[in-house]
Motif scaffolding. Structure first.
Motif, PDB file in Angstrom:
ATOM      1  N   LYS A 143      -9.428   4.013  -7.695  1.00 46.61           N
ATOM      2  CA  LYS A 143      -9.434   4.088  -6.125  1.00 46.61           C
ATOM      3  C   LYS A 143      -9.172   2.040  -6.636  1.00 46.61           C
ATOM      4  CE  LYS A 143     -10.325   7.463  -4.059  1.00 46.61           C
ATOM      5  NZ  LYS A 143      -9.768   7.643  -2.986  1.00 46.61           N
ATOM      6  N   ARG A 144      -7.723   1.912  -6.011  1.00 47.88           N
ATOM      7  CA  ARG A 144      -7.711   0.976  -5.949  1.00 47.88           C
ATOM      8  C   ARG A 144      -7.767   0.096  -4.514  1.00 47.88           C
ATOM      9  NH1 ARG A 144      -1.648  -1.275  -8.404  1.00 47.88           N
ATOM     10  NH2 ARG A 144      -0.945  -1.230  -6.066  1.00 47.88           N
ATOM     11  N   GLY A 145      -8.875  -0.408  -4.412  1.00 46.30           N
ATOM     12  CA  GLY A 145      -8.446  -0.677  -3.015  1.00 46.30           C
ATOM     13  C   GLY A 145      -8.711   0.286  -1.487  1.00 46.30           C
ATOM     14  N   GLY A 146      -8.500   1.263  -1.987  1.00 42.50           N
ATOM     15  CA  GLY A 146      -8.268   2.232  -0.879  1.00 42.50           C
ATOM     16  C   GLY A 146      -6.422   2.020  -0.439  1.00 42.50           C
ATOM     17  N   GLN A 147      -5.528   1.983  -1.640  1.00 42.96           N
ATOM     18  CA  GLN A 147      -4.140   2.085  -1.192  1.00 42.96           C
ATOM     19  C   GLN A 147      -3.629   3.768  -1.533  1.00 42.96           C
ATOM     20  OE1 GLN A 147      -2.406  -1.190  -3.846  1.00 42.96           O
ATOM     21  NE2 GLN A 147      -1.546  -1.568  -2.095  1.00 42.96           N
ATOM     22  N   LEU A 148      -2.725   3.923  -0.881  1.00 39.61           N
ATOM     23  CA  LEU A 148      -2.133   4.771  -0.815  1.00 39.61           C
ATOM     24  C   LEU A 148      -0.719   4.934  -0.644  1.00 39.61           C
ATOM     25  CD1 LEU A 148      -3.055   6.794   2.880  1.00 39.61           C
ATOM     26  CD2 LEU A 148      -4.402   7.046   0.735  1.00 39.61           C
ATOM     27  N   LYS A 194      -2.079   3.771 -12.126  1.00 39.42           N
ATOM     28  CA  LYS A 194      -2.112   2.498 -11.091  1.00 39.42           C
ATOM     29  C   LYS A 194      -3.351   2.853 -10.114  1.00 39.42           C
ATOM     30  CE  LYS A 194       1.208   0.641 -12.419  1.00 39.42           C
ATOM     31  NZ  LYS A 194       1.046  -0.899 -13.812  1.00 39.42           N
ATOM     32  N   GLY A 195      -3.680   3.776  -9.918  1.00 38.74           N
ATOM     33  CA  GLY A 195      -5.355   4.258  -9.845  1.00 38.74           C
ATOM     34  C   GLY A 195      -4.994   4.356  -7.980  1.00 38.74           C
ATOM     35  N   LEU A 196      -3.623   4.511  -7.299  1.00 36.86           N
ATOM     36  CA  LEU A 196      -3.357   4.467  -5.917  1.00 36.86           C
ATOM     37  C   LEU A 196      -3.613   6.539  -5.592  1.00 36.86           C
ATOM     38  CD1 LEU A 196      -1.459   2.446  -6.730  1.00 36.86           C
ATOM     39  CD2 LEU A 196       0.041   2.937  -4.529  1.00 36.86           C
ATOM     40  N   THR A 197      -3.773   6.745  -4.061  1.00 36.11           N
ATOM     41  CA  THR A 197      -3.677   7.865  -4.140  1.00 36.11           C
ATOM     42  C   THR A 197      -2.718   8.639  -3.852  1.00 36.11           C
ATOM     43  OG1 THR A 197      -6.378   8.228  -3.381  1.00 36.11           O
ATOM     44  CG2 THR A 197      -4.715  10.014  -2.452  1.00 36.11           C
ATOM     45  N   VAL A 198      -1.940   9.238  -3.993  1.00 37.75           N
ATOM     46  CA  VAL A 198      -0.276  10.018  -4.028  1.00 37.75           C
ATOM     47  C   VAL A 198      -0.549  11.142  -2.806  1.00 37.75           C
ATOM     48  CG1 VAL A 198       1.698  10.610  -5.330  1.00 37.75           C
ATOM     49  CG2 VAL A 198       0.000   8.869  -6.164  1.00 37.75           C
ATOM     50  N   VAL A 199       0.193  10.699  -2.068  1.00 37.75           N
ATOM     51  CA  VAL A 199       0.222  11.702  -0.802  1.00 37.75           C
ATOM     52  C   VAL A 199       2.532  12.192  -1.269  1.00 37.75           C
ATOM     53  CG1 VAL A 199       0.420  12.683   1.383  1.00 37.75           C
ATOM     54  CG2 VAL A 199      -0.915  10.862   0.794  1.00 37.75           C
ATOM     55  N   SER A 227       0.687  -5.327  -1.910  1.00 41.64           N
ATOM     56  CA  SER A 227      -0.523  -5.408  -1.642  1.00 41.64           C
ATOM     57  C   SER A 227      -0.545  -4.609   0.207  1.00 41.64           C
ATOM     58  CB  SER A 227      -0.782  -6.933  -0.610  1.00 41.64           C
ATOM     59  OG  SER A 227       0.258  -7.438  -0.953  1.00 41.64           O
ATOM     60  N   SER A 228       0.476  -4.640   0.204  1.00 42.42           N
ATOM     61  CA  SER A 228       0.030  -3.492   2.070  1.00 42.42           C
ATOM     62  C   SER A 228      -0.825  -2.175   1.607  1.00 42.42           C
ATOM     63  CB  SER A 228       1.144  -3.066   2.150  1.00 42.42           C
ATOM     64  OG  SER A 228       2.443  -1.685   1.644  1.00 42.42           O
ATOM     65  N   ARG A 229      -1.748  -1.691   2.072  1.00 48.10           N
ATOM     66  CA  ARG A 229      -2.588  -0.484   1.919  1.00 48.10           C
ATOM     67  C   ARG A 229      -1.463   0.726   2.018  1.00 48.10           C
ATOM     68  NH1 ARG A 229      -7.124   0.991   3.153  1.00 48.10           N
ATOM     69  NH2 ARG A 229      -7.897   3.548   4.005  1.00 48.10           N
TER      70      ARG A 229
END
Length: 495
Positions: free
Chosen positions: A401-406, A382-387, A359-361
């Motif tokens: 997007k999944r809640g803006g999670q990175l 999973k809809g996460l932006t990967v860095v 659940s963490s950003r």
């Protein structure tokens, strides 16, 4: 010659004798000569008369003839008697009285140092001066930053810690007394929850040292009559209240004390309170405090079972303080989970389930570079932006997007532990190459939070025999669950 002429002659001769005596007296000079001599002396000493200064001023009621103009008052200064802060007395109306000003010395104020000095004079078994405590200075900074504090030493509060807490509270009261926009309420400023009567006596003994400064503390527990304690509270109106949770709830229910305006809540020996079944009572007390307040929790146990209780009592952002630098102390309030999977496929499946529950950003993933391709595909799915941080650092935007999670994908050979302090969720899909790496990750993450989660993934085929013994010890010291296979492996190696 007539008689009258003789009298005139005697008078004239007398006056002549006086003139001759004045001329022969070398010590007697005329007024003009005296002025010249005085001016010469002033020139030689570098001083000038008032008129020679060419600086004129009007007379004042204190000096109507300008006699003090330009003169230095050589009268001895009267020594000011040290004033005690009687404004913190029982009578709340005295709080409006004028107190000595607080002078900052680039750190804790002088009045706080005075409080510590009074406590030191009451206790002779101290190993070192209280004002040299690193823990105390860090607590003072945390209090004024407005953050909650979690103490992770794994013990109850010490005399040194209690002294700094009550001294900081006393100094805060003296500051609030002068703040007309934010006046003190009728509630106690400090509420100190303890599990037993003996601990309450220890805390109150420290508070007694501040009675000279007008600070009063009351101890509430099951060893005294309820009516007597209620009447004492109404007559004394203490600044500090030390109590066990169950007795405090009884008195609050009878309206014997108002705790809605408490500014500092201390929960000591949380593990003992939870073991005695007082967690719900502690939560009720915290909910009864309606004002904005700061909390400090002393957790006297490293057991992971008490982490949810700490999370429910403290906010999202906290400061960690500890008297110990052990791994267990630094890893307190971090849930460690070792996932032992039957195969690589099962491991990737378990990794996917953990991602869904995060659940963490920001999610910090430390893995081998050869695993980046399959992990990146799963994270995008999973809809996460990967860095990605490796030799070719890139950012891969999410498809949905999944809640803006990175998700920060870090090469295990290049990760920097100093950048992990703000990450609450850390995943290790490829198990760490050494015990030192695991400890470095564990003690660097979630430094400002009590919601840290560290997931490790390993297959049964992987050879972790060299790490099993040390990691099992760390998990046990931190009160975490140890996989049976690892425990058996560690036992077989020790044999």
């Amino acid at each position: 010659m007539a008689k009258g002429d003789d009298a005139l002659a005697r008078k004239k001769n007398k006056s002549n004798r006086k003139k001759m005596n004045r001329k022969n007296d070398s010590a007697t000079v005329s007024t003009r000569i005296a002025a010249i001599i005085a001016a010469k002396k002033r020139r030689q000493t570098g001083k000038r008369s008032m008129c020679q200064g060419m600086c004129f001023s009007l007379p004042t009621p204190e000096d109507p003839f300008n006699e003090k103009l330009g003169k230095v008052d050589i009268a001895k200064k009267k020594k000011k008697k040290a004033k005690t802060r009687d404004a913190l007395s029982v009578n709340k109306s005295l709080r409006q009285a004028k107190k000595p000003s607080r002078v900052s010395i680039g750190g804790p104020p002088k009045f706080l140092m005075l409080c510590l000095s009074d406590i030191e004079s009451s206790f002779y078994q101290l190993e070192k001066p209280l004002f040299t405590s690193t823990w105390g200075i860090e607590f003072w900074k945390s209090f004024h930053s407005g953050k909650h504090v979690v103490e992770t030493s794994g013990t109850s509060s010490t005399l040194e810690q209690i002294a700094w807490i009550v001294s900081t509270a006393t100094d805060a009261i003296s500051t609030r007394d002068k703040d007309e926009e934010n006046p003190l309420s009728n509630s106690p400023f400090l509420l100190y929850l303890v599990p037993s009567q003996s601990k309450a006596a220890q805390v109150r003994s420290v508070c007694k040292a501040l009675k000279r400064l007008g600070v009063h503390a009351v101890s509430l527990h099951n060893g005294a009559e309820l009516d007597h304690q209620i009447s004492g509270l109404k007559s004394l109106e203490p600044e500090f209240l030390v109590s066990t949770p169950e007795r405090l709830l009884e008195i609050v229910a009878l309206k014997g004390v108002d705790i809605s305006g408490v500014s500092l809540l201390v929960i000591d020996e949380l593990g003992s309170l939870c073991a005695s079944g007082y967690l719900d009572a502690v939560k009720s007390i915290k909910q009864a405090i309606s004002s904005e307040h700061r909390s400090i929790v002393f957790n006297d146990s490293f057991s992971a079972s008490y982490i949810p209780a700490i999370q429910s009592l403290l906010g999202r952002s906290v400061n960690r303080l500890s008297l110990s630098d052990s791994v267990a102390s630094q890893a307190s309030c971090i849930i460690q989970t070792v996932n032992v999977c039957a195969s690589e496929k099962k491991k990737l499946q378990k990794f996917s389930e953990v991602l869904d529950s995060a659940s963490s950003r920001g999610i910090y993933i430390v893995a081998k570079e050869e695993s980046f391709r399959k992990l990146t595909a799963l994270l995008k799915l999973k809809g996460l932006t990967v860095v990605i941080f490796n030799s070719e650092s890139t950012i891969i935007p999410a498809i949905t997007k999944r809640g803006g999670q990175l998700a920060y994908l870090i090469d295990i050979e290049q990760f920097d532990s100093t950048e992990m302090k703000n990450f609450e969720t850390v995943l290790l899909p490829d198990f760490v190459p050494s015990f030192q790496t695991y400890v470095e990750i564990l003690t660097s993450m979630a430094r400002d939070s009590v919601r840290g989660v560290l997931h490790s993934f390993v297959t049964e085929e992987e050879d972790v025999s060299g790490l099993a013994g040390s990691l099992v010890n760390v998990l046990e010291d931190c009160g975490q669950c140890v996989p049976d296979s690892w425990r058996n492996l560690s036992a077989s190696m020790s044999d």
